[in-house]
Design an enzyme around this catalytic site. Structure first.
Site, PDB file in Angstrom:
ATOM      1  N   CYS A   2       0.808  -1.228   0.000  1.00  0.00           N
ATOM      2  CA  CYS A   2       0.000   0.000   0.000  1.00  0.00           C
ATOM      3  C   CYS A   2       0.843   1.281   0.000  1.00  0.00           C
ATOM      4  O   CYS A   2       1.946   1.310   0.532  1.00  0.00           O
ATOM      5  CB  CYS A   2      -0.870   0.054   1.236  1.00  0.00           C
ATOM      6  SG  CYS A   2      -1.801  -1.426   1.559  1.00  0.00           S
ATOM      7  N   ARG A  27       4.866  -0.108  -6.114  1.00  0.00           N
ATOM      8  CA  ARG A  27       4.879  -0.856  -4.860  1.00  0.00           C
ATOM      9  C   ARG A  27       3.914  -2.048  -4.896  1.00  0.00           C
ATOM     10  O   ARG A  27       3.994  -2.927  -4.056  1.00  0.00           O
ATOM     11  CB  ARG A  27       4.477   0.065  -3.706  1.00  0.00           C
ATOM     12  CG  ARG A  27       5.452   1.202  -3.492  1.00  0.00           C
ATOM     13  CD  ARG A  27       4.860   2.260  -2.610  1.00  0.00           C
ATOM     14  NE  ARG A  27       4.817   1.837  -1.227  1.00  0.00           N
ATOM     15  CZ  ARG A  27       5.737   2.130  -0.325  1.00  0.00           C
ATOM     16  NH1 ARG A  27       6.771   2.855  -0.652  1.00  0.00           N
ATOM     17  NH2 ARG A  27       5.623   1.728   0.925  1.00  0.00           N
ATOM     18  N   TRP A  72      -3.053  -2.774  -1.197  1.00  0.00           N
ATOM     19  CA  TRP A  72      -2.704  -4.159  -1.493  1.00  0.00           C
ATOM     20  C   TRP A  72      -3.401  -4.967  -0.407  1.00  0.00           C
ATOM     21  O   TRP A  72      -3.066  -4.861   0.775  1.00  0.00           O
ATOM     22  CB  TRP A  72      -1.190  -4.338  -1.430  1.00  0.00           C
ATOM     23  CG  TRP A  72      -0.698  -5.662  -1.912  1.00  0.00           C
ATOM     24  CD1 TRP A  72      -0.423  -6.019  -3.195  1.00  0.00           C
ATOM     25  CD2 TRP A  72      -0.391  -6.812  -1.113  1.00  0.00           C
ATOM     26  NE1 TRP A  72       0.035  -7.318  -3.251  1.00  0.00           N
ATOM     27  CE2 TRP A  72       0.059  -7.826  -1.985  1.00  0.00           C
ATOM     28  CE3 TRP A  72      -0.453  -7.088   0.257  1.00  0.00           C
ATOM     29  CZ2 TRP A  72       0.440  -9.093  -1.548  1.00  0.00           C
ATOM     30  CZ3 TRP A  72      -0.074  -8.345   0.696  1.00  0.00           C
ATOM     31  CH2 TRP A  72       0.366  -9.331  -0.198  1.00  0.00           C
ATOM     32  N   ASN A  98      -1.853   2.362   5.785  1.00  0.00           N
ATOM     33  CA  ASN A  98      -1.037   1.223   5.355  1.00  0.00           C
ATOM     34  C   ASN A  98      -0.665   0.424   6.586  1.00  0.00           C
ATOM     35  O   ASN A  98      -0.462   1.006   7.640  1.00  0.00           O
ATOM     36  CB  ASN A  98       0.303   1.680   4.762  1.00  0.00           C
ATOM     37  CG  ASN A  98       0.139   2.428   3.487  1.00  0.00           C
ATOM     38  OD1 ASN A  98      -0.928   2.461   2.920  1.00  0.00           O
ATOM     39  ND2 ASN A  98       1.221   3.059   3.050  1.00  0.00           N
ATOM     40  N   GLY A  99      -0.512  -0.868   6.422  1.00  0.00           N
ATOM     41  CA  GLY A  99      -0.044  -1.692   7.536  1.00  0.00           C
ATOM     42  C   GLY A  99      -1.122  -2.656   7.988  1.00  0.00           C
ATOM     43  O   GLY A  99      -2.153  -2.825   7.328  1.00  0.00           O
ATOM     44  N   GLU A 476      17.603 -17.669  -8.359  1.00  0.00           N
ATOM     45  CA  GLU A 476      17.183 -16.316  -8.715  1.00  0.00           C
ATOM     46  C   GLU A 476      16.504 -16.308 -10.094  1.00  0.00           C
ATOM     47  O   GLU A 476      15.481 -15.644 -10.292  1.00  0.00           O
ATOM     48  CB  GLU A 476      18.400 -15.372  -8.674  1.00  0.00           C
ATOM     49  CG  GLU A 476      18.149 -13.949  -9.156  1.00  0.00           C
ATOM     50  CD  GLU A 476      17.058 -13.204  -8.407  1.00  0.00           C
ATOM     51  OE1 GLU A 476      16.591 -13.676  -7.361  1.00  0.00           O
ATOM     52  OE2 GLU A 476      16.645 -12.139  -8.901  1.00  0.00           O
ATOM     53  N   LYS A 480      12.737 -15.007 -10.880  1.00  0.00           N
ATOM     54  CA  LYS A 480      12.431 -13.975 -11.892  1.00  0.00           C
ATOM     55  C   LYS A 480      11.348 -14.482 -12.836  1.00  0.00           C
ATOM     56  O   LYS A 480      10.381 -13.798 -13.122  1.00  0.00           O
ATOM     57  CB  LYS A 480      13.659 -13.657 -12.733  1.00  0.00           C
ATOM     58  CG  LYS A 480      14.670 -12.644 -12.369  1.00  0.00           C
ATOM     59  CD  LYS A 480      14.313 -11.316 -11.847  1.00  0.00           C
ATOM     60  CE  LYS A 480      13.612 -11.272 -10.553  1.00  0.00           C
ATOM     61  NZ  LYS A 480      14.315 -11.043  -9.355  1.00  0.00           N
ATOM     62  N   GLU A 483       7.788 -14.972 -11.135  1.00  0.00           N
ATOM     63  CA  GLU A 483       7.048 -13.797 -10.649  1.00  0.00           C
ATOM     64  C   GLU A 483       6.498 -12.925 -11.772  1.00  0.00           C
ATOM     65  O   GLU A 483       5.457 -12.303 -11.610  1.00  0.00           O
ATOM     66  CB  GLU A 483       7.850 -12.974  -9.642  1.00  0.00           C
ATOM     67  CG  GLU A 483       9.017 -12.214 -10.179  1.00  0.00           C
ATOM     68  CD  GLU A 483       9.755 -11.424  -9.092  1.00  0.00           C
ATOM     69  OE1 GLU A 483       9.129 -10.945  -8.147  1.00  0.00           O
ATOM     70  OE2 GLU A 483      10.982 -11.271  -9.222  1.00  0.00           O
ATOM     71  N   HIS A 499      16.803 -36.991  -7.301  1.00  0.00           N
ATOM     72  CA  HIS A 499      16.295 -37.482  -6.013  1.00  0.00           C
ATOM     73  C   HIS A 499      14.799 -37.225  -5.876  1.00  0.00           C
ATOM     74  O   HIS A 499      14.272 -37.254  -4.764  1.00  0.00           O
ATOM     75  CB  HIS A 499      17.081 -36.835  -4.861  1.00  0.00           C
ATOM     76  CG  HIS A 499      18.511 -37.247  -4.857  1.00  0.00           C
ATOM     77  ND1 HIS A 499      18.916 -38.515  -4.504  1.00  0.00           N
ATOM     78  CD2 HIS A 499      19.641 -36.591  -5.229  1.00  0.00           C
ATOM     79  CE1 HIS A 499      20.234 -38.614  -4.634  1.00  0.00           C
ATOM     80  NE2 HIS A 499      20.693 -37.452  -5.080  1.00  0.00           N
ATOM     81  N   LYS A 594       6.155  -4.337  -4.449  1.00  0.00           N
ATOM     82  CA  LYS A 594       7.595  -4.063  -4.501  1.00  0.00           C
ATOM     83  C   LYS A 594       8.183  -4.028  -3.101  1.00  0.00           C
ATOM     84  O   LYS A 594       9.243  -4.553  -2.850  1.00  0.00           O
ATOM     85  CB  LYS A 594       7.822  -2.718  -5.205  1.00  0.00           C
ATOM     86  CG  LYS A 594       9.281  -2.317  -5.327  1.00  0.00           C
ATOM     87  CD  LYS A 594      10.004  -3.209  -6.292  1.00  0.00           C
ATOM     88  CE  LYS A 594      11.472  -2.877  -6.446  1.00  0.00           C
ATOM     89  NZ  LYS A 594      12.201  -3.983  -7.081  1.00  0.00           N
TER      90      LYS A 594
END
Ligand code: M6R
Length: 599
Positions: A2, A27, A72, A98-99, A476, A480, A483, A499, A594
């Site tokens: 947010c 964000r 968000w 926010n939060g 990584e 990438k 996402e 395995h 973000k």
């Protein structure tokens, strides 16, 4: 996650708020809204993008005071009803937040038993609580301060009172929030980017402080209502840093910026005698510790895995790397003299911050490596190393990852030298070679786009394999790809597939193998043969000197330890093109934020 923006001044506030919210889009959010005050409160909110909000805002409404929000979803689905701003029952108070309010059920039961709530959010609890307390105290500032003192959890809040056209009430705890200062206006924003179009002067806020934001003054108060004075700082950002320019996406721009970032890091961390320039206190803390604990999340965690390699191999200090969200609840036995290193692009990741709070309480020293020097993790740690990567806007982290590794390599070498260890490794020279290699790769976009088209056109899944440090780069690469393209991707140690996971290999399953390390070149190629024998469509990315006929892509030769900074670039670009060809929203992938400011 947010974002908040608020403005009180002389100009019409709609455009200032919408412009600010656009700067916060990076964000991550799923709904947005603004409230303006002029005679009465006018609220526009929508599920979806700021572009939709723009269409919903009534052009005929003019006001010089307003608050805006990107949400968000945490409590309650992404919907117009749950979007902010929220109002108290009488309509007098309007809030953006926010939060996460942890005790919202307790507050609801104790203070709001008779109040009919309109949304499923914890935010509405705050605005209703302020109204109830104001009815009792008949003093809005006192009610506001009392309300926020009753809350536990994280919050950044901006509140307007329909009966007061000269104040925005602001509060902060754990969630980021800054005050922006102007000649005849003041503003509030989740980060400086959201207000950079009107000011470059900002005031930091500390946890539990409240603020009366007026046109002509800013009054900061501690939880007891005592006024606090604070000097402003100048945001060292250029508005062009946060524009796409001629690029179609921020991610592509940020991938291309990597060689410049590495050169900037060399410049920033070198003194006139070509020696490493580093805060002597950090050097001492590194020298004194008996074990390093790296705490991070996502891509920063992946950089930490490579940081462990640099520090252990070069400086001979044992390093543990932990996922922040796990460490918080499952702390391992610590050594006698630990040093904690927090790696975070944003410096605001709540999971990492929660560990920092715990380890500070235990009295352990903390170093933050971040791209945002004024961020919470930077302020609260003992020391900070800056990444100098410039704002990273795309949700998918690229240039911050390579910058993190570059700074970790410099730190490792500096520590080794401080400990008197002999090293045959000049980090600045090797990083300069890396920067040139990166440039050579970013010039080969067409070839990488073709690879993305050949290997990943309609696939459901994709595996990345590597051994040693290539394994960490594979992790990584898979993050990438998943996402931004939503292809289910996983990274594995080359020897580990057989395995269990090899059972998933079918005719045509893409497997991307990294082969940049001499000591495992033979064995990783063996793993590729194993998957090919079961029908995989494999692609080997190797390094010059270790390459073989048939390798799909060859990166230039760089120092063994620094190959991750270079081998990740084809993975970033392949992910970018895979997402592009699937019509995905590259810079703002679904469900992601973000800056992850809730635990
Ligand atoms: O700001 P931070 O580095 O602390 O963020 C950590 C993760 O949320 C972040 O790296 C995330 O995994 C990125 N979206 C990856 O591209």
């Amino acid at each position: 996650m947010c974002g908040i923006v608020g403005y009180i001044g002389q100009e019409d506030t709609k455009e200032i708020l919408l412009n600010g919210l656009e700067k916060l889009e990076y964000r991550g959010y799923d709904s947005a809204g603004i409230a303006t005050l002029n005679g009465g409160v006018n609220i526009s909110k929508v599920k979806g993008r700021i572009a939709t909000l723009r269409e919903a805002v009534d052009e005929n409404i003019h006001s010089t005071l307003g608050i805006g929000h990107t949400r968000w979803a945490t409590h309650g689905a992404p919907s117009k009803e749950n979007a902010h701003p929220h109002q108290s029952t009488s309509g007098r108070f309007t809030i953006v937040h926010n939060g996460v309010i942890e005790n919202y059920m307790d507050v609801k039961n104790e203070y709001l038993a008779d109040v009919e709530l309109k949304s499923e959010t914890d935010t509405e609890i705050i605005v209703q609580l302020i109204e109830v307390l104001n009815n009792e105290l008949q003093d809005v500032n006192a009610a506001f301060r009392k309300a926020v003192n009753l809350l536990t959890g994280s919050y950044a809040i901006a509140l307007i009172d329909a009966e007061d056209e000269n104040t925005i009430y602001v509060a902060k705890n754990k969630s980021p929030l800054l005050v922006g200062l102007g000649e005849d206006f003041n503003a509030v924003a989740s980060d400086s980017m959201a207000a950079l179009h009107i000011t470059d002067q900002f005031l930091e806020l500390m946890d539990k402080e409240t603020v009366l934001l007026r046109r002509e003054e800013v009054i900061i108060q501690d939880p007891n209502g005592k006024n606090v004075t604070r000097e402003p700082f100048t945001a060292e950002l250029d508005t062009t840093d946060i524009e796409k320019g001629t690029y179609p996406h921020f991610m592509l721009k940020e991938i291309d910026e990597q060689p410049f970032v590495i050169r900037k890091i060399i410049q920033q961390y070198k003194n006139e005698d070509d020696q490493i320039k580093l805060d002597p206190e950090i050097r001492e803390a590194m020298k004194q510790c008996d074990r390093i604990y790296i705490i991070a999340a996502g891509t920063s965690y992946h950089a930490g895995l490579l940081g462990k390699q640099f520090i252990e191999k070069l400086a001979n200090i044992p390093v543990e790397v932990h996922v922040a969200s796990e460490f918080s609840y499952n702390m391992p036995l610590l050594s006698e003299k630990p040093l904690f290193i927090y790696i975070s692009q944003s410096g605001e990741t709540a999971d990492s911050r929660s560990v920092l709070v715990q380890t500070k309480e235990l009295g352990h020293p903390a170093l933050t490596i971040t791209n945002v020097p004024g961020s919470t993790l930077s302020r609260e740690a003992d020391y900070t190393l800056h990444l100098h990567a410039g704002p990273e806007i795309a949700v998918a982290s690229t240039k911050a990852y390579t910058a993190q590794m570059a700074v970790l390599a410099i730190l490792a070498v500096d520590t080794a030298r401080a400990k008197g260890l002999e090293l045959d490794f000049d980090p600045m020279q090797e990083l300069a070679i890396v920067a040139n290699a990166m440039e050579a790769l970013t010039d080969q976009k067409e070839a990488l786009e073709e690879l993305a088209k050949d290997y990943l056109p309609t696939t459901r899944n994709c595996f990345f394999i590597g051994r040693g440090i290539d394994f960490y780069v594979g992790l990584e690469g898979s993050l990438k790809l998943k996402e931004i393209s939503y292809i289910q991707a996983e990274g594995f140690a080359g020897g580990e597939l057989k395995h269990g996971t090899i059972a998933l290999i079918e005719e045509g399953t893409p497997v991307i193998a990294l082969a940049t390390q001499k000591n495992v070149n033979y064995s990783i190629r063996g793993n590729v043969q194993e998957v090919e024998a079961r029908g995989a469509n494999s692609m080997i990315i190797s390094m010059k000197g270790l390459n073989k006929d048939g390798d799909a892509f060859v990166i230039p030769h760089v120092h063994d330890l620094l190959t991750p900074l270079v081998s990740v670039i084809p993975l970033q670009l392949i992910s970018y093109y895979a997402a592009l060809h699937r019509d995905c929203d590259v810079d703002k992938p679904r469900n992601l934020a973000k800056s992850v400011t809730v635990e």
